[in-house]
Motif scaffolding. Structure first.
Motif, PDB file in Angstrom:
ATOM      1  N   ALA A   1      -1.424  -0.519  -4.668  1.00 14.47           N
ATOM      2  CA  ALA A   1      -3.258  -1.662  -3.916  1.00 14.47           C
ATOM      3  C   ALA A   1      -3.972  -2.327  -4.763  1.00 14.47           C
ATOM      4  CB  ALA A   1      -3.595  -0.736  -3.428  1.00 14.47           C
ATOM      5  N   SER A   2      -3.439  -1.475  -5.930  1.00 12.33           N
ATOM      6  CA  SER A   2      -4.137  -2.686  -6.612  1.00 12.33           C
ATOM      7  C   SER A   2      -3.849  -3.970  -7.069  1.00 12.33           C
ATOM      8  CB  SER A   2      -4.591  -2.368  -8.412  1.00 12.33           C
ATOM      9  OG  SER A   2      -3.380  -2.011  -8.647  1.00 12.33           O
ATOM     10  N   THR A   3      -2.841  -5.026  -6.657  1.00 10.14           N
ATOM     11  CA  THR A   3      -3.031  -6.338  -6.914  1.00 10.14           C
ATOM     12  C   THR A   3      -3.471  -6.745  -5.317  1.00 10.14           C
ATOM     13  OG1 THR A   3      -0.886  -6.192  -5.655  1.00 10.14           O
ATOM     14  CG2 THR A   3      -0.796  -5.526  -8.150  1.00 10.14           C
ATOM     15  N   LEU A   4      -3.738  -6.266  -4.238  1.00  7.58           N
ATOM     16  CA  LEU A   4      -4.239  -5.818  -3.539  1.00  7.58           C
ATOM     17  C   LEU A   4      -5.470  -6.532  -3.291  1.00  7.58           C
ATOM     18  CD1 LEU A   4      -1.704  -4.338  -1.247  1.00  7.58           C
ATOM     19  CD2 LEU A   4      -1.657  -6.780  -1.692  1.00  7.58           C
ATOM     20  N   SER A   5      -5.954  -8.165  -2.297  1.00 11.54           N
ATOM     21  CA  SER A   5      -6.852  -7.693  -2.002  1.00 11.54           C
ATOM     22  C   SER A   5      -7.385  -7.735  -0.914  1.00 11.54           C
ATOM     23  CB  SER A   5      -7.781  -9.412  -2.320  1.00 11.54           C
ATOM     24  OG  SER A   5      -9.162  -9.789  -1.772  1.00 11.54           O
ATOM     25  N   PHE A   6      -8.818  -6.198  -0.731  1.00 12.41           N
ATOM     26  CA  PHE A   6      -9.270  -5.674   0.624  1.00 12.41           C
ATOM     27  C   PHE A   6      -9.712  -7.143   1.438  1.00 12.41           C
ATOM     28  CE2 PHE A   6     -10.705  -1.655   2.457  1.00 12.41           C
ATOM     29  CZ  PHE A   6     -11.758  -2.862   2.989  1.00 12.41           C
ATOM     30  N   GLU A   7     -10.254  -7.887   0.823  1.00  9.92           N
ATOM     31  CA  GLU A   7     -11.289  -8.913   1.675  1.00  9.92           C
ATOM     32  C   GLU A   7     -10.119  -9.651   2.566  1.00  9.92           C
ATOM     33  OE1 GLU A   7     -13.306 -12.725   2.635  1.00  9.92           O
ATOM     34  OE2 GLU A   7     -11.297 -12.678   1.457  1.00  9.92           O
ATOM     35  N   ALA A   8      -9.124 -10.190   1.028  1.00  9.98           N
ATOM     36  CA  ALA A   8      -8.381 -11.139   2.246  1.00  9.98           C
ATOM     37  C   ALA A   8      -7.600  -9.977   3.726  1.00  9.98           C
ATOM     38  CB  ALA A   8      -7.038 -11.033   1.549  1.00  9.98           C
ATOM     39  N   LEU A   9      -7.251  -8.727   2.892  1.00 12.41           N
ATOM     40  CA  LEU A   9      -6.107  -7.955   3.932  1.00 12.41           C
ATOM     41  C   LEU A   9      -7.293  -8.401   5.306  1.00 12.41           C
ATOM     42  CD1 LEU A   9      -4.567  -5.225   2.118  1.00 12.41           C
ATOM     43  CD2 LEU A   9      -3.805  -7.039   3.476  1.00 12.41           C
TER      44      LEU A   9
ATOM     45  N   ILE B   1       0.780  -1.208  -0.257  1.00 12.50           N
ATOM     46  CA  ILE B   1      -0.214  -0.242   0.454  1.00 12.50           C
ATOM     47  C   ILE B   1       0.779   1.020  -0.046  1.00 12.50           C
ATOM     48  CG2 ILE B   1      -1.740   1.412   0.894  1.00 12.50           C
ATOM     49  CD1 ILE B   1      -2.999  -0.951   1.594  1.00 12.50           C
TER      50      ILE B   1
ATOM     51  N   LEU C   1      -3.766   9.146   1.914  1.00 11.18           N
ATOM     52  CA  LEU C   1      -4.166   8.013   0.870  1.00 11.18           C
ATOM     53  C   LEU C   1      -4.153   6.524   1.423  1.00 11.18           C
ATOM     54  CD1 LEU C   1      -6.044   7.376  -0.959  1.00 11.18           C
ATOM     55  CD2 LEU C   1      -3.541   7.441  -2.593  1.00 11.18           C
TER      56      LEU C   1
ATOM     57  N   SER D   1      -5.336   6.238   5.026  1.00  9.10           N
ATOM     58  CA  SER D   1      -7.002   6.354   5.123  1.00  9.10           C
ATOM     59  C   SER D   1      -7.475   4.708   4.337  1.00  9.10           C
ATOM     60  CB  SER D   1      -7.904   7.261   3.988  1.00  9.10           C
ATOM     61  OG  SER D   1      -8.070   6.296   2.818  1.00  9.10           O
ATOM     62  N   MET D   2      -5.880   3.973   3.474  1.00 11.18           N
ATOM     63  CA  MET D   2      -6.986   2.667   2.974  1.00 11.18           C
ATOM     64  C   MET D   2      -6.071   2.260   4.700  1.00 11.18           C
ATOM     65  SD  MET D   2      -4.823   2.802  -0.633  1.00 11.18           S
ATOM     66  CE  MET D   2      -4.468   1.875  -1.227  1.00 11.18           C
TER      67      MET D   2
ATOM     68  N   VAL E   1      -8.772  -1.251   6.068  1.00 15.51           N
ATOM     69  CA  VAL E   1      -7.743  -2.869   6.218  1.00 15.51           C
ATOM     70  C   VAL E   1      -8.374  -3.125   7.333  1.00 15.51           C
ATOM     71  CG1 VAL E   1      -6.458  -4.213   5.765  1.00 15.51           C
ATOM     72  CG2 VAL E   1      -7.123  -2.230   3.565  1.00 15.51           C
TER      73      VAL E   1
END
Lengths: 807, 100
Positions: free
Chosen positions: A42-50, A37, A129, A132-133, A137
């Motif tokens: 971030a685009s390669t990351l899964s929010f859900e997983a985090l 991040i 930014l 906030s991300m 998460v």
């Protein structure tokens, strides 16, 4: 739908979720992602997983560890950013402590500063930014762990870390540098340079968003705690110097304009460059430095308030008023200085009046006129009619001055009530400063009612009268005015010189509105007398017509009378005592006839004859030309004396006349002067001179000629203004009158209140009399003493300064 | 447009549910996932895969989102009839997970 009660149902910690969690393993995954991040991947990351990983850790009671680890991770990152991104751009001068940033070249300064600000802005935006991300998460942790342990959220923590590692970085002094750069840029803008506002605005915004502690108290914004004071202090210094510079360089008007411009600039700056939180504070600095500290000096400049007032600089004055209102709601400096100028001008008007009179008198002295009593009398009369001209000039000047100030007040001072009061006070001061003011105002009215309003429209007349009333309001000695007004009015009425009775009544009406009935009742009484007298004269005339031609009381000429009520009329105008004289028989007959007629109508009254007030129309033939002329009653008596001369004798000496007519010396001299010395010489005097002496002889002037059929022989001008002797008399009687009025006021008050302290009584009395005059306190005291002596009042035993009314 | 107004929710056993974004946003967690500013995979693909939910559970979650949106702000609300006692506990877990 109603909110569910917040009582939260938690999954049981053990048993249901069977898979065990290894903190380090999960954290490894998580931290890796968080770093991504920070790298903006971030685009390669899964929010859900985090999210699910963080959820798991918190669920398994690793919240504490997670929280700490995240904090460490962010700290590390920020330290790295500080080293890599910010440090290279921190202006070097801050580190060495030199005050001379970037050398002196403005461009370099601006570019260097801007770069630094832009970099800081970028770093800040990234951090915001990322935080906030990360916060999103770690939402579950914030919701459960932080709330339970009352810890600041990840976001707040992140902000706090930014403060610690970037802004307050001890090694790089980034915060200090930021302040200096911003202040430097503002300074450049104040000096007229162009700077770019965006980066500054962003950095200021950053400071506004950061707080001293994670509790984020409103008043602990970094902006307020670490920047604003520096800003205000620097501004204060700047404007102090600026004030001094402007004082040297500018005239008053320019100074004001510059100040106004500065205020506008600072206001704009708070909107587009720094925070609106500072608006009132920075404006206060400008107010203090540029207005409050210097305004007096500015106003005292040659081009200051005096010149603005004198040249009707409405715009400048409006600005002045606006600026002063900022620092002083009372505007005392403005009031004081404007009024001082007003008083100065007023006194100038007063002083200018005195000079011409002196000049005229001097001139006459130099003309080599023998300083005889006659000449002196003529001169006195002359100065009297001069006084009328002066009075008119004075009134007009004063009104003009006041009008000017009213206009300024209206146009420039926002019709400020307190300034109006101050102006009124100033006008009152200089109007009353002139002793003759009451007389002059009355003279002004007198002149207008006799001549001035001739042929004018009603509203114009009204305007003139209103002018007089305006000035009248300023008078403190209204009783003096009344006195003069009564005299002037009586002269107008008796000599029939008033142009319009309607206007007279209008004037009295206006006075009544101003100060009440008590003030005008006598004036109205005078009018009533006039009307009654007219009716009486007509009735008497009709009565005469009814008589047979041979009746002994039938008169050979027309007679009109003015019967005056003693108390209404000023004794000075009418004469205090009866001035008897021996009338020629036919006149005497008329007098008896009217007296008996009057007494049959009003029994029990007493008529006192005032020949000094009357006049007579006489027909005579000179050099074959018929003339009709009007002379004073005494003049007529003198002329008729020549009618009865035995044949052969055509002269009469002063003593002869005195014997025949028994006119008092003073009047005899005056009348002889007007008959033999003035322009219309019906008599010739031997020897010729301006004075009438007891040894002179007179005869009818057969050579007399006049262009007109009708003319008037005035008594050597009825003196319009008072001469010195009269003034003294007036003053004495005014004092006496005031004494009575004070006593009356005291008695009225005490009768009502029974007992009263000295102070209260004084206040009461002054209040009652304020419409007439401003009583002198020592005089009131004397009157109280006198009333105690006469047992109207007594002192109350045991209580000092308290009086009791004795019925 | 459809992409923006709707979102795909996927269960761990492969069931896909397409529903209005506005309804799904009831959950702050989902809202965070879809935040375009953060630009996570979910936001880019407009698809969320829930590793911890079966199709059965996710269906109930979706039903709840619509149930909530339909009855929001009303005073009289019908009983939610789609919850059976057997899955109640599991739903509670998920409710806590999604914060809704």
């Amino acid at each position: 739908m109603q909110q569910r009660p917040r009582g939260r149902i938690r999954p049981p910690r053990r048993g249901l979720v069977t898979d065990q969690v290894d903190f380090d393993e999960v954290w490894e995954v998580l931290s890796q992602s968080l770093r991504e991040i920070h790298q903006k991947n971030a685009s390669t990351l899964s929010f859900e997983a985090l999210y699910r990983n963080a959820y798991k850790l918190v669920l398994k009671k690793h919240g504490d560890g997670l929280y700490k680890k995240v904090k460490e991770l962010v700290s590390e990152h920020l330290q790295y950013v500080a080293d890599r991104d910010v440090k290279p751009l921190v202006p070097s001068a801050v580190i060495t402590g030199s005050s001379n940033l970037f050398g002196s070249a403005a461009i370099e300064k601006r570019i260097g500063g801007s770069k630094f600000l832009e970099q800081l802005q970028a770093v800040w935006e990234d951090h915001q930014l990322c935080m906030s991300m990360i916060t999103d998460v770690l939402m579950y942790m914030n919701r459960i762990y932080c709330a339970d342990h009352k810890l600041p959220t990840t976001y707040a923590t992140g902000m706090g870390l930014f403060r610690e590692f970037i802004l307050l970085n001890n090694v790089y002094n980034i915060g200090t540098a930021l302040n200096r750069v911003i202040l430097d840029q503002i300074q450049m803008e104040r000096d007229g340079d162009v700077i770019s506002h965006g980066p500054i605005r962003s950095c200021i915004y950053m400071l506004e968003c950061l707080y001293e502690s994670e509790e984020e108290n409103e008043h602990e914004r970094i902006y307020l705690t670490r920047f604003e004071n520096d800003f205000l202090a620097a501004s204060s210094e700047f404007y102090k110097a600026e004030g001094q510079r402007l004082l040297h360089e500018c005239d008053a008007a320019t100074y004001l304009q510059k100040v106004d411009k500065r205020l506008r600039e600072e206001r704009d700056r708070c909107v587009d460059t720094i925070s609106s939180l500072s608006e009132s504070k920075i404006l206060a600095v400008v107010d203090q430095r540029l207005i409050k500290e210097n305004i007096r000096e500015v106003l005292e400049m040659d081009s200051g308030i005096k010149s603005m007032l004198d040249h009707d600089r409405f715009g400048d004055l409006r600005l002045l008023y606006k600026l002063i209102s900022r620092v002083d709601p009372d505007k005392s400096v403005l009031k004081e200085m404007a009024c001082n100028r007003l008083i100065e001008l007023g006194k100038e008007i007063n002083a200018n009046l005195k000079n011409p009179v002196a000049a005229i008198e001097k001139e006459q002295q130099e003309n080599g006129e023998p300083s005889t009593s006659g000449a002196a009398a003529v001169r006195e009369e002359k100065s009297a009619s001069n006084a009328t001209a002066l009075a008119i000039k004075w009134v007009n000047d004063v009104l003009m001055l006041k009008d000017r100030y009213d206009r300024i007040w209206e146009q420039s001072f926002g019709e400020d009530k307190s300034i109006q009061t101050a102006i009124t006070r100033a006008v009152t001061q200089f109007v009353n400063d002139l002793k003759e003011a009451p007389e002059y105002i009355s003279l002004f009215i007198d002149d207008n009612l006799r001549r001035g309003i001739k042929g004018r429209a009603e509203n114009e007349v009204d305007e003139v009268l209103d002018k007089a009333i305006t000035l009248f309001r300023y008078l403190t000695d209204k009783d003096l005015f009344e006195r003069h007004y009564k005299i002037h009015l009586s002269r107008r009425l008796l000599a029939n010189r008033s142009l319009s009775h309607d206007t007279e009544k209008q004037m009295i009406g206006k006075l009544k509105v101003e100060v009440g009935v008590a003030f005008t009742s006598k004036l109205e009484g005078m009018f009533k007398d006039m009307t009654l007298s007219e009716e009486l004269s007509t009735a008497f005339r009709r009565d005469q017509e009814g008589l047979g031609p041979d009746s002994p009381s039938k008169l050979k000429f027309d007679l009109s009378m003015n019967v005056l009520t003693t108390t209404f009329w000023p004794t000075k105008a009418v004469g205090s005592d009866s001035k008897p004289c021996i009338y020629p028989p036919e006149i005497e007959a008329a007098r008896t006839s009217f007296t008996s007629y009057y007494l049959t109508r009003f029994s029990g009254r007493k008529l006192i004859w005032k020949p000094n007030m009357g006049s007579a129309d006489i027909k005579a033939t000179f050099k074959g030309r018929k003339h009709e002329f009007n002379v004073p009653t005494f003049g007529m008596v003198i002329l008729l004396a020549f009618n009865d001369l035995p044949p052969g004798q055509d002269t009469l000496s002063y003593t002869d006349l005195k014997e025949i007519t028994a006119i008092p010396d003073e009047d005899l001299i005056r009348n002889l002067q007007s008959l033999a010395v003035s322009k219309t010489r019906l008599l010739t005097k031997m020897p010729m001179s301006k004075d009438v002496k007891p040894t002179d002889t007179f005869k009818i002037n057969d050579q007399f000629s006049s262009k007109t059929f009708r003319f008037r022989v005035g008594l050597v001008a009825i003196n319009k203004a008072e001469n010195e002797r009269e003034k003294k008399e007036t003053n004495e009687s005014v004092e006496k009158d005031r004494g009575y009025q004070i006593e009356a006021a005291i008695v009225r008050t005490m009768k009502q209140r029974k007992t009263l302290s000295h102070q209260e009584l004084l206040i009461e009395v002054v209040e009652q009399l304020k419409n007439r005059f401003a009583p002198d306190i020592s005089m009131v005291k004397k009157r109280i003493e006198s009333l105690i002596e006469r047992e109207y009042l007594e002192r109350v035993d045991g209580r000092r300064e308290t009086y009791k009314y004795l019925a | 447009m459809a992409e923006q107004e709707s979102v795909v929710l996927v269960s761990n056993d492969g069931f896909q549910f397409i529903l209005r974004k506005s309804a799904a946003m009831k959950s702050p967690a989902i809202k965070g996932m879809l935040n375009p500013r953060s630009n996570f995979t979910e936001a880019r693909e407009n698809k969320i895969v829930f590793q911890n939910m079966s199709g059965l559970i996710l269906e109930k979650v979706c039903q709840y989102f619509y149930y909530y949106e339909k009855n929001k702000g009303q005073k009289e609300v019908p009983e939610p009839d789609f919850i059976t006692p057997e899955i109640a506990l599991e739903l509670l877990f998920i409710a806590d997970f999604l914060d809704c």
